[in-house]
Write a protein that holds these residues in place. Structure first.
Motif, PDB file in Angstrom:
ATOM      1  N   ILE A   1      -4.077  -0.463   3.115  1.00 18.43           N
ATOM      2  CA  ILE A   1      -4.618  -1.585   2.330  1.00 18.43           C
ATOM      3  C   ILE A   1      -6.134  -1.504   2.164  1.00 18.43           C
ATOM      4  CG2 ILE A   1      -5.089  -4.074   2.455  1.00 18.43           C
ATOM      5  CD1 ILE A   1      -2.437  -3.517   1.180  1.00 18.43           C
TER       6      ILE A   1
ATOM      7  N   ALA B   1       0.861  -1.174   0.000  1.00 15.66           N
ATOM      8  CA  ALA B   1       0.000   0.000   0.000  1.00 15.66           C
ATOM      9  C   ALA B   1       0.905   1.235   0.000  1.00 15.66           C
ATOM     10  CB  ALA B   1      -0.905   0.000   1.229  1.00 15.66           C
TER      11      ALA B   1
ATOM     12  N   LEU C   1      -7.700   0.703  -0.607  1.00 15.84           N
ATOM     13  CA  LEU C   1      -7.426   0.446  -2.017  1.00 15.84           C
ATOM     14  C   LEU C   1      -8.618  -0.158  -2.747  1.00 15.84           C
ATOM     15  CD1 LEU C   1      -3.820  -1.009  -1.660  1.00 15.84           C
ATOM     16  CD2 LEU C   1      -4.513   1.370  -2.018  1.00 15.84           C
TER      17      LEU C   1
ATOM     18  N   TYR D   1       0.083   0.718  -8.797  1.00 14.94           N
ATOM     19  CA  TYR D   1       0.221  -0.037  -7.553  1.00 14.94           C
ATOM     20  C   TYR D   1       1.192  -1.197  -7.754  1.00 14.94           C
ATOM     21  CZ  TYR D   1      -3.489   2.940  -5.929  1.00 14.94           C
ATOM     22  OH  TYR D   1      -4.214   4.057  -5.566  1.00 14.94           O
TER      23      TYR D   1
END
Length: 211
Positions: free
Chosen positions: A66, A55, A69, A168
């Motif tokens: 986390i 993250a 997301l 990411y």
């Protein structure tokens, strides 16, 4: 029958971990003999052991954690490409591949997967890949390495460059036997509210098998 391929490092008591970080361990807290009905286990681990996602909070105090997301980042079409012929992966290297329309990119580098041995060095992923990948629409970058930056890096320029470009990070996937091509990827993180990372069970299947 769907042929899913597991590209995760198995979490075992022998799995390698970042030096000075928390080793993974699993043990039974209570046995079926003790409870009369079930075995109950416990795990202790760093969230960056084995196949995992970072993250932004991992390297940015103001970054998303986390549970913040969008899970759709980690499930969908992906492309595997082989960049094992070079030790420095930069924009020019990636420009040699047809990546238009790709949202999730998995790089098979020259690093061989040895889950029980932490590498002494890894190929270099140049930060200049980030704006290039963002420009063609990539949202997730996966690598078969424990980090997208050199193992001794404190500045983490590639982590930051990817984050600044909306990309990411998925690390420590196993791609040694995976052929280049288009796949469906599922690498969902756990719903860890305050966490800077999460282990994942990463699996892929060839797109052709969906037809």
């Amino acid at each position: 029958m769907t042929n899913w391929i597991d590209i995760s490092q198995p979490l075992t008591n022998e799995i390698a971990h970042w030096p000075e970080d928390t080793p993974f361990s699993y043990q039974l807290t209570y046995t079926k003999q003790q409870t009369g009905s079930v075995n109950i286990g416990q795990i202790l681990t760093s969230v960056h052991t084995g196949t995992h996602v970072d993250a932004p909070f991992h390297f940015d105090d103001q970054g998303e954690k986390i549970l913040d997301l969008d899970v759709s980042i980690y499930i969908g079409r992906a492309k595997v490409i082989d960049v094992s012929s070079v030790n420095v992966i930069n924009r020019d290297v990636l420009n040699g591949f047809h990546l238009n329309g790709v949202e999730r990119l998995l790089l098979r580098t020259s690093l061989s997967s040895s889950p029980n041995q932490f590498p002494k060095s890894i190929p270099i992923l140049d930060p200049d890949v980030a704006p290039y990948l963002a420009a063609i629409g990539i949202r997730l970058l996966g690598v078969n390495m424990p980090s997208v930056d050199p193992l001794d890096s404190k500045e983490l320029p590639t982590h930051h460059a990817l984050h600044q470009n909306g990309i990411y990070i998925l690390e420590n996937v196993i791609l040694d036997a995976i052929k280049e091509g288009d796949y469906f990827l599922s690498a969902l993180p756990l719903a860890l509210e305050e966490s800077d990372g999460s282990p994942v069970r990463a699996v892929i299947r060839k797109i052709e098998e969906e037809k």
